[in-house]
Structures are given as C-alpha cells and as structure tokens.
Design a protein around this motif. Structure first.
Motif, mmCIF file in Angstrom:
data_model
loop_
_atom_site.group_PDB
_atom_site.id
_atom_site.type_symbol
_atom_site.label_atom_id
_atom_site.label_comp_id
_atom_site.label_asym_id
_atom_site.label_seq_id
_atom_site.Cartn_x
_atom_site.Cartn_y
_atom_site.Cartn_z
ATOM 1 N N MET A 118 1.412 1.286 10.530
ATOM 2 C CA MET A 118 0.870 0.553 11.674
ATOM 3 C C MET A 118 0.179 -0.723 11.203
ATOM 4 S SD MET A 118 -0.465 3.915 13.712
ATOM 5 C CE MET A 118 -0.844 3.289 15.350
ATOM 6 N N TYR A 119 -0.623 -0.604 10.151
ATOM 7 C CA TYR A 119 -1.309 -1.772 9.594
ATOM 8 C C TYR A 119 -0.303 -2.785 9.057
ATOM 9 C CZ TYR A 119 -4.279 -4.419 6.331
ATOM 10 O OH TYR A 119 -4.925 -5.415 5.637
ATOM 11 N N SER A 120 0.722 -2.303 8.362
ATOM 12 C CA SER A 120 1.709 -3.216 7.778
ATOM 13 C C SER A 120 2.414 -4.037 8.862
ATOM 14 C CB SER A 120 2.740 -2.452 6.946
ATOM 15 O OG SER A 120 3.635 -1.719 7.759
ATOM 16 N N ALA A 121 2.567 -3.477 10.049
ATOM 17 C CA ALA A 121 3.225 -4.177 11.150
ATOM 18 C C ALA A 121 2.447 -5.402 11.610
ATOM 19 C CB ALA A 121 3.421 -3.221 12.328
ATOM 20 N N LEU A 122 1.172 -5.463 11.290
ATOM 21 C CA LEU A 122 0.342 -6.602 11.691
ATOM 22 C C LEU A 122 0.625 -7.848 10.860
ATOM 23 C CD1 LEU A 122 -3.038 -4.740 12.239
ATOM 24 C CD2 LEU A 122 -1.427 -5.541 13.991
ATOM 25 N N ARG A 128 6.873 -5.666 11.270
ATOM 26 C CA ARG A 128 6.778 -4.726 12.389
ATOM 27 C C ARG A 128 8.100 -3.975 12.559
ATOM 28 N NH1 ARG A 128 8.402 -3.739 17.239
ATOM 29 N NH2 ARG A 128 9.712 -5.591 17.275
ATOM 30 N N LYS A 129 9.206 -4.693 12.503
ATOM 31 C CA LYS A 129 10.521 -4.064 12.635
ATOM 32 C C LYS A 129 10.787 -3.090 11.495
ATOM 33 C CE LYS A 129 12.705 -7.753 15.298
ATOM 34 N NZ LYS A 129 13.703 -8.844 15.271
ATOM 35 N N ALA A 130 10.413 -3.480 10.277
ATOM 36 C CA ALA A 130 10.591 -2.595 9.121
ATOM 37 C C ALA A 130 9.722 -1.346 9.265
ATOM 38 C CB ALA A 130 10.257 -3.337 7.830
ATOM 39 N N ALA A 131 8.494 -1.517 9.738
ATOM 40 C CA ALA A 131 7.594 -0.376 9.933
ATOM 41 C C ALA A 131 8.152 0.570 10.984
ATOM 42 C CB ALA A 131 6.202 -0.864 10.334
#
Length: 162
Positions: A118-122, A128-131
């Motif tokens: 969730m944090y990586s999507a920021l 975000r797509k990869a997450a």
C-alpha cells in the motif's frame, strides 16, 4: 461575530496549509521525524546506517521494534493502519522506493507485506499498478489481521499517488 461567521472561519482554519491546521503539522512531523524525509546529513544521524527510523525517543533514534528484528517490521509499524488519509505519506517518490527496498528486499510475501504494498503505491501510478498486481497474488497469510484482501485491493484501486 455571528454564528455564520464563526462557522465560515472554522472552515478556513481547517483548510490544508492554514497555520491552525494541526493535522498538517502532524503529517509533516511524521514524514520528517519518523518515516520518509529525515535529513540523513544532519549530525544526529552520523553513523546511522538505515533509511527508516522505527523508534524515535527524544534524542534516541533506533532501527528496532519490540516484536521483530525484520526490516519489514521497521517500516510496517510506522504505516499501520493504512487508511484513506494515509496519502499524506506520498510526495517523495525516490524516498518511498528507497524505504520499500530497505524494508522488503524486493519481496512482499512477509509480515507487513500488505501495508508495504500500500505504501509503495504512493510512489506513483506505475508503482500503484505493480502493487495491485502483486496484492492480487499475495498469499492470505501475509495479509494482516487488521487488514483484508478486499480493503487492500480497494485501497490500491482507488488511491491517487502524487
């Protein structure tokens, strides 16, 4: 002042960036002191070999938790819970990516993996797509009891990275 004026004034005071916006002050403090944006060049961080400060006790900063020595726990404990308001953690793509790399070693199939996704999507739309793609395949055991796959996927589908 009449009631209508007081109500209008209250709304202005809650606008982001207003001097009285304590929530904005808190968000800035979290980023600067605990999580993403501390200035590692400051003398206080001399010899500190990490990008994440998991514990900050006045003058003591430590890369530790009381419950796990795992790098994912150092960042994960700072993230929970990832609510709709957690977007205040966005803004510095490079730092988010650095923090996630230190915490995960590139793998999310571990404790706090859901929150770290969730944090990586920021960090941006690509992230975000990869997450989201990773979250769809994440084993159920790596989804925290305080989270759910439904919430994880909904959050990742709806978050607007900055």
């Amino acid at each position: 002042m009449d009631r209508a004026g007081a109500v209008g004034q209250g709304r202005r005071e809650r606008e982001p960036g207003h001097r009285g916006d304590l929530d904005a002050v808190h968000r800035g403090a979290v980023r600067a002191q605990l999580l993403t944006n501390f200035d590692a060049s400051e003398p206080v961080y001399s010899g500190y070999g990490h990008k994440i400060v998991a514990l900050n006790w006045g003058g003591k900063r430590d890369y530790a938790t009381w419950f796990s020595p795992e790098p994912a726990a150092m960042l994960g404990i700072l993230l929970i819970p990832m609510s709709p308001s957690s977007t205040y953690l966005a803004g510095d793509t490079a730092r988010i990516e650095t923090n996630v790399a230190e915490a995960t070693g590139g793998k999310f199939d571990q404790k706090f993996g859901d929150y770290l996704l969730m944090y990586s999507a920021l960090a941006g739309e690509e992230q975000r797509k990869a997450a989201l793609a990773t979250a769809e395949k994440l084993d159920e055991r790596w989804i925290d009891d305080g989270n759910s796959r439904s919430y994880l996927l909904a959050w990742l589908m709806s978050v607007k990275p900055s």
